[in-house]
Write a protein that holds these residues in place. Structure first.
Motif, PDB file in Angstrom:
ATOM      1  N   GLU A  57     -13.622  97.550  -4.893  1.00 55.59           N
ATOM      2  CA  GLU A  57     -13.081  97.800  -3.554  1.00 55.59           C
ATOM      3  C   GLU A  57     -12.281  96.610  -3.036  1.00 55.59           C
ATOM      4  N   HIS A  58     -12.801  95.405  -3.206  1.00 55.15           N
ATOM      5  CA  HIS A  58     -12.107  94.229  -2.681  1.00 55.15           C
ATOM      6  C   HIS A  58     -10.739  94.039  -3.341  1.00 55.15           C
ATOM      7  N   GLU A  59     -10.628  94.393  -4.612  1.00 52.47           N
ATOM      8  CA  GLU A  59      -9.344  94.248  -5.300  1.00 52.47           C
ATOM      9  C   GLU A  59      -8.320  95.255  -4.761  1.00 52.47           C
ATOM     10  N   LEU A  60      -8.758  96.477  -4.531  1.00 52.40           N
ATOM     11  CA  LEU A  60      -7.870  97.486  -3.939  1.00 52.40           C
ATOM     12  C   LEU A  60      -7.372  97.028  -2.578  1.00 52.40           C
ATOM     13  N   ILE A  61      -8.265  96.470  -1.786  1.00 47.32           N
ATOM     14  CA  ILE A  61      -7.899  95.980  -0.454  1.00 47.32           C
ATOM     15  C   ILE A  61      -6.911  94.820  -0.558  1.00 47.32           C
ATOM     16  N   SER A  62      -7.139  93.894  -1.462  1.00 46.31           N
ATOM     17  CA  SER A  62      -6.196  92.773  -1.640  1.00 46.31           C
ATOM     18  C   SER A  62      -4.816  93.278  -2.049  1.00 46.31           C
ATOM     19  N   TRP A  63      -4.765  94.258  -2.933  1.00 47.63           N
ATOM     20  CA  TRP A  63      -3.476  94.819  -3.334  1.00 47.63           C
ATOM     21  C   TRP A  63      -2.774  95.499  -2.163  1.00 47.63           C
ATOM     22  N   LEU A  64      -3.540  96.158  -1.311  1.00 51.64           N
ATOM     23  CA  LEU A  64      -2.943  96.784  -0.117  1.00 51.64           C
ATOM     24  C   LEU A  64      -2.398  95.729   0.834  1.00 51.64           C
ATOM     25  N   HIS A  65      -3.109  94.630   0.981  1.00 50.78           N
ATOM     26  CA  HIS A  65      -2.608  93.542   1.827  1.00 50.78           C
ATOM     27  C   HIS A  65      -1.289  92.997   1.283  1.00 50.78           C
ATOM     28  N   GLU A  66      -1.207  92.806  -0.023  1.00 46.25           N
ATOM     29  CA  GLU A  66       0.036  92.348  -0.655  1.00 46.25           C
ATOM     30  C   GLU A  66       1.171  93.342  -0.432  1.00 46.25           C
ATOM     31  N   ALA A  67       0.843  94.617  -0.509  1.00 46.44           N
ATOM     32  CA  ALA A  67       1.856  95.680  -0.429  1.00 46.44           C
ATOM     33  C   ALA A  67       2.495  95.795   0.948  1.00 46.44           C
ATOM     34  N   ARG A  68       1.814  95.338   1.961  1.00 42.39           N
ATOM     35  CA  ARG A  68       2.323  95.481   3.333  1.00 42.39           C
ATOM     36  C   ARG A  68       3.779  95.059   3.477  1.00 42.39           C
ATOM     37  N   GLU A  69       4.165  94.020   2.771  1.00 46.10           N
ATOM     38  CA  GLU A  69       5.506  93.477   2.942  1.00 46.10           C
ATOM     39  C   GLU A  69       6.389  93.637   1.711  1.00 46.10           C
ATOM     40  N   THR A  70       5.911  94.375   0.710  1.00 53.51           N
ATOM     41  CA  THR A  70       6.676  94.430  -0.533  1.00 53.51           C
ATOM     42  C   THR A  70       7.037  95.831  -1.003  1.00 53.51           C
ATOM     43  N   VAL A  71       6.435  96.871  -0.447  1.00 56.27           N
ATOM     44  CA  VAL A  71       6.705  98.225  -0.943  1.00 56.27           C
ATOM     45  C   VAL A  71       7.234  99.131   0.165  1.00 56.27           C
ATOM     46  N   ALA A  72       7.939 100.164  -0.272  1.00 54.79           N
ATOM     47  CA  ALA A  72       8.495 101.145   0.663  1.00 54.79           C
ATOM     48  C   ALA A  72       7.515 102.270   0.940  1.00 54.79           C
ATOM     49  N   GLY A  73       6.546 102.477   0.029  1.00 52.77           N
ATOM     50  CA  GLY A  73       5.579 103.554   0.200  1.00 52.77           C
ATOM     51  C   GLY A  73       4.397 103.356  -0.728  1.00 52.77           C
ATOM     52  N   ILE A  74       3.324 104.079  -0.411  1.00 57.69           N
ATOM     53  CA  ILE A  74       2.087 103.973  -1.189  1.00 57.69           C
ATOM     54  C   ILE A  74       1.595 105.370  -1.538  1.00 57.69           C
TER      55      ILE A  74
END
Length: 151
Positions: A57-74
């Motif tokens: 779970e913590h790894e998924l959350i860290s990846w989501l935090h990274e994605a906030r400023e780098t991806v157009a969609g999830i």
């Protein structure tokens, strides 16, 4: 830095066993098959894909935090965390991009505890019960949503 045409495809616990675990529910395609199909459809749509899976779970959350400023969609298949993780819901809520939740099986035809998803509260859309095709449907939907915001 936002990569305008990059989509994060995030997979939760046990999806690394796709094709082996309960194929009568989840089918015979492997996660590698899903990734290849996502990359093919994304290329057709003009996207790149960052495809990841974790049982943590913590790894998924860290990846989501990274994605906030780098991806157009999830695109996210939170798997069992759908029904338990307020923390993943909160991490997704902090993402300004469109989010499509995917479930391979129809969670509403399964055990009662699977009927509720915390992730659905913050998702732009939910696709369930379409097998692994749900991932490509999600990418196509993101393409439409992103065309609406792209000049």
């Amino acid at each position: 830095m936002l990569t305008a045409r990059k989509i994060l495809v995030l997979n939760g616990p046990n999806l690394n066993l796709l094709g082996k675990r309960q194929p009568e529910i989840y089918g015979h395609e492997t996660l590698g098959d899903v990734e290849a199909e996502c990359r093919s459809i994304a290329a057709e749509l003009g996207f790149s894909v960052d495809f990841r899976q974790s049982n943590a779970e913590h790894e998924l959350i860290s990846w989501l935090h990274e994605a906030r400023e780098t991806v157009a969609g999830i695109v996210i298949n939170p798997a069992g965390y759908s029904h338990t993780s307020v923390a993943i819901m909160d991490a997704l809520a902090a993402c300004p991009c469109p989010i499509i939740e995917v479930h391979i099986s129809n969670i509403h035809r399964r055990e009662a505890f699977r009927h509720h998803s915390y992730v659905s509260h913050v998702a732009t859309g939910v696709i369930c019960g379409c097998g692994t095709q749900g991932y490509t449907l999600a990418l196509r939907r993101l393409s439409v949503l992103l065309e609406k915001v792209t000049p």
